[in-house]
Design a protein around this motif. Structure first.
Motif, mmCIF file in Angstrom:
data_model
loop_
_atom_site.group_PDB
_atom_site.id
_atom_site.type_symbol
_atom_site.label_atom_id
_atom_site.label_comp_id
_atom_site.label_asym_id
_atom_site.label_seq_id
_atom_site.Cartn_x
_atom_site.Cartn_y
_atom_site.Cartn_z
ATOM 1 N N GLY A 195 0.799 -1.217 0.000
ATOM 2 C CA GLY A 195 0.000 0.000 0.000
ATOM 3 C C GLY A 195 0.827 1.260 0.000
ATOM 4 O O GLY A 195 0.310 2.352 0.254
ATOM 5 N N THR A 196 2.136 1.140 -0.309
ATOM 6 C CA THR A 196 3.022 2.299 -0.335
ATOM 7 C C THR A 196 2.949 3.037 -1.674
ATOM 8 O O THR A 196 3.483 4.131 -1.804
ATOM 9 N N GLY A 197 2.304 2.474 -2.661
ATOM 10 C CA GLY A 197 2.216 3.116 -3.974
ATOM 11 C C GLY A 197 1.562 4.483 -3.920
ATOM 12 O O GLY A 197 0.676 4.731 -3.088
ATOM 13 N N ARG A 198 2.007 5.380 -4.791
ATOM 14 C CA ARG A 198 1.472 6.734 -4.855
ATOM 15 C C ARG A 198 1.374 7.186 -6.310
ATOM 16 O O ARG A 198 2.199 6.824 -7.144
ATOM 17 N N LEU A 199 0.377 7.999 -6.605
ATOM 18 C CA LEU A 199 0.243 8.668 -7.898
ATOM 19 C C LEU A 199 0.247 10.166 -7.646
ATOM 20 O O LEU A 199 -0.363 10.644 -6.679
ATOM 21 N N GLY A 200 0.923 10.916 -8.498
ATOM 22 C CA GLY A 200 0.990 12.361 -8.323
ATOM 23 C C GLY A 200 0.792 13.087 -9.635
ATOM 24 O O GLY A 200 0.775 12.484 -10.716
ATOM 25 N N GLY A 201 0.636 14.392 -9.549
ATOM 26 C CA GLY A 201 0.525 15.208 -10.745
ATOM 27 C C GLY A 201 -0.727 14.993 -11.551
ATOM 28 O O GLY A 201 -0.746 15.218 -12.768
ATOM 29 N N LEU A 202 -1.807 14.554 -10.895
ATOM 30 C CA LEU A 202 -3.034 14.257 -11.632
ATOM 31 C C LEU A 202 -3.834 15.532 -11.899
ATOM 32 O O LEU A 202 -3.885 16.448 -11.082
ATOM 33 N N SER A 203 -4.441 15.582 -13.065
ATOM 34 C CA SER A 203 -5.326 16.687 -13.430
ATOM 35 C C SER A 203 -6.496 16.112 -14.214
ATOM 36 O O SER A 203 -6.541 14.911 -14.500
ATOM 37 N N PHE A 204 -7.423 16.975 -14.605
ATOM 38 C CA PHE A 204 -8.581 16.492 -15.366
ATOM 39 C C PHE A 204 -8.208 16.056 -16.777
ATOM 40 O O PHE A 204 -9.001 15.407 -17.449
ATOM 41 N N SER A 205 -6.998 16.408 -17.202
ATOM 42 C CA SER A 205 -6.554 15.960 -18.524
ATOM 43 C C SER A 205 -5.756 14.658 -18.453
ATOM 44 O O SER A 205 -5.373 14.104 -19.486
ATOM 45 N N THR A 206 -5.481 14.157 -17.234
ATOM 46 C CA THR A 206 -4.712 12.925 -17.080
ATOM 47 C C THR A 206 -5.493 11.735 -17.633
ATOM 48 O O THR A 206 -6.684 11.575 -17.349
ATOM 49 N N THR A 207 -4.816 10.918 -18.409
ATOM 50 C CA THR A 207 -5.450 9.730 -18.983
ATOM 51 C C THR A 207 -4.952 8.476 -18.271
ATOM 52 O O THR A 207 -3.947 8.487 -17.560
ATOM 53 N N SER A 208 -5.653 7.383 -18.493
ATOM 54 C CA SER A 208 -5.216 6.103 -17.930
ATOM 55 C C SER A 208 -3.839 5.723 -18.468
ATOM 56 O O SER A 208 -3.032 5.119 -17.753
ATOM 57 N N VAL A 209 -3.553 6.076 -19.717
ATOM 58 C CA VAL A 209 -2.248 5.767 -20.309
ATOM 59 C C VAL A 209 -1.143 6.583 -19.636
ATOM 60 O O VAL A 209 -0.030 6.090 -19.417
ATOM 61 N N ASP A 210 -1.435 7.844 -19.276
ATOM 62 C CA ASP A 210 -0.464 8.648 -18.534
ATOM 63 C C ASP A 210 -0.102 7.980 -17.204
ATOM 64 O O ASP A 210 1.060 7.965 -16.797
ATOM 65 N N ILE A 211 -1.115 7.439 -16.512
ATOM 66 C CA ILE A 211 -0.877 6.792 -15.229
ATOM 67 C C ILE A 211 -0.060 5.520 -15.425
ATOM 68 O O ILE A 211 0.907 5.254 -14.699
ATOM 69 N N LEU A 212 -0.426 4.712 -16.420
ATOM 70 C CA LEU A 212 0.319 3.496 -16.710
ATOM 71 C C LEU A 212 1.777 3.822 -17.018
ATOM 72 O O LEU A 212 2.697 3.180 -16.489
ATOM 73 N N ALA A 213 2.017 4.818 -17.857
ATOM 74 C CA ALA A 213 3.382 5.188 -18.206
ATOM 75 C C ALA A 213 4.163 5.641 -16.978
ATOM 76 O O ALA A 213 5.351 5.323 -16.827
#
Length: 469
Positions: free
Chosen positions: A347-365
């Motif tokens: 559960g240490t994973g983190r996502l940052g820099g998200l905006s309304f233009s963020t896509t699922s592919v951006d997160i995967l990358a």
């Protein structure tokens, strides 16, 4: 002569048939998915009897298709670090605790090794939740009386063969083995609260197994085949990637991921100094691998594909191609926590820099790039053990399937030369080469290509699922 190569993995169990030069025979692959129990509390377990049934299904499928004829050697690549408690009759007292499980902790006020660095140098491991020195006392607190402990390969092979001792490769992954003497380390046994008779017997140098009579009746084609000692999956993957000397490091991305360097150091010879943040395990009596591992790999894609509604196939490849290497959203990919020596929980994973233009592919990358960065940091430490840069060979089903991930690794690991092994079954192929003693042929037999190639692996003789974990 053909070789049956078994890969006892975490997310799947696979059997494939190879020719004498370890080339896969077309279509001779059987695979069964494994159900893992994973929880927010750090649980990472599987059912031993169900796993055995899946392996039996694979062997039945290969036999029914006529692929087991002319097999006279069985090679095994198996996950490291698993442990299963058994009762006096040899029946499981619970699930198999896999490498993914982060729940074990110190019990009874134990303070660990008297000399942590000396312990690390001898065993290649730490007093850590991933190893039997901490896992066995924790398991005793979780269940009733335990007669003995085995790893997953000893349990599965013990149900199939006339005997199933623990190979030195598998024993090195327990954290209880002295890597030089190839005997159980006395201090590690004390920490584990275990006597040798509660552990699997250690296999002799020349051990080979045979099918039990009742199993041989089920698979008569294998009645006279020799079964070789199981090789830890990381060591087998190095050999299958052609990374058998210190000139090239293997970066493998399957369910999890690792970076490793292999050296020939026969038992009894002095070991090079082991940096504080790296582990060392044995491939066999004559070879070791040194490196670092991560709980996240192809399972990052599996999570993103399940939860983020990613585009599929060529559409995903095209979308990733628009994200530059090093791009994506900032991410900490440690969803499963740290593997040793780290202590970050699941559960240490983190996502940052998200905006309304963020896509699922951006997160995967971003998740893929996050793993590249972890590997790059540890590769620098690994290179310090040999005082020179290395070449890198990427391997495993996840990078074999993803051009973008290969290119991201190439960018993160520059200026080192980076290539990739196109055969996704590097663990099984490597185990076969170890069984044959053909370490010197591993480089010539490896199917290595450029990082920008998009080549469908040919191991099965048919197309493969995209981004397998």
């Amino acid at each position: 002569m053909n070789i049956l190569a078994l890969d006892l993995g975490t997310s799947s169990v696979r059997g494939l048939v190879l020719d004498a030069d370890t080339r896969p025979l077309p279509g001779a692959l059987a695979r069964r998915k494994i159900d893992l129990a994973i929880g927010d509390d750090g649980t990472g377990t599987l059912s031993g009897p169900d796993y055995l049934a899946s392996l039996v299904d694979c062997l039945d499928e290969l036999a029914d298709a006529g692929h087991l004829h002319d097999v006279n050697l069985v090679a095994v690549s198996a996950q490291w670090h698993s442990v299963l408690p058994l009762d006096h009759a040899g029946a499981p007292l619970g699930p198999v605790i896999t490498w993914l499980d982060t729940r074990p902790g110190p019990v009874g006020g134990t303070s660990g090794p008297a000399d942590p660095d000396g312990f690390h140098q001898r065993t290649g491991c730490w007093w850590h939740r991933s190893y039997w020195s901490m896992r066995l006392p924790w398991l005793r607190e979780q269940s009733g009386p335990i007669a003995r402990f085995v790893g997953l390969p000893e349990y599965v092979l013990g149900e199939l063969l006339d005997s199933a001792p623990m190979s030195v490769s598998q024993a090195s992954g327990t954290g209880l083995l002295d890597l030089s003497t190839l005997r159980w380390d006395e201090e590690a046994l004390t920490l584990a609260g275990a006597r040798p008779q509660e552990l699997p017997p250690l296999g002799e140098l020349d051990w080979h197994g045979r099918l039990r009579a009742e199993r041989a009746r089920r698979w008569p084609q294998l009645a006279h085949a020799r079964w070789s000692p199981p090789v830890g999956d990381g060591g087998a993957s190095n050999v299958g990637s052609g990374c058998v000397d210190p000139s090239r490091a293997a970066v493998t991305v399957g369910t999890s991921a690792a970076v490793r360097l292999m050296q020939r150091i026969p038992a009894g010879e002095p070991m090079p100094q082991l940096p504080e943040r790296l582990w060392r395990y044995r491939v066999d009596h004559d070879h070791v691998v040194t490196g670092a591992a991560y709980a996240s790999g192809g399972n990052l894609f599996a999570w993103a594909n399940r939860e983020l509604r990613l585009p599929q196939g060529a559409e995903l490849d095209a979308a990733l191609a628009l994200v530059p290497a090093g791009g994506g959203r900032p991410a900490d990919p440690r969803f499963g926590g740290d593997r040793p020596p780290g202590l970050a929980p699941a559960g240490t994973g983190r996502l940052g820099g998200l905006s309304f233009s963020t896509t699922s592919v951006d997160i995967l990358a971003g998740l893929m790039q996050g793993l590249c960065e972890l590997v790059a940091e540890d590769l620098v430490v690994l290179e310090s053990t040999i005082d020179k840069p290395v070449g890198v060979v990427l391997g495993g089903g996840a990078v074999a399937a993803s051009t973008w991930w290969r290119q991201a690794f190439a960018a993160a690991l520059a200026p080192r030369p980076v290539s990739h092994q196109r055969n996704p079954e590097i663990g099984a192929t490597g185990a076969a080469l170890v069984a044959l003693g053909r370490f010197g042929d591993a480089v010539d037999l490896a199917d290595i290509g450029r990082t920008d190639e998009l080549v469908l692996p040919t191991t099965t003789g048919r197309s493969h699922p995209q981004y397998p974990s």
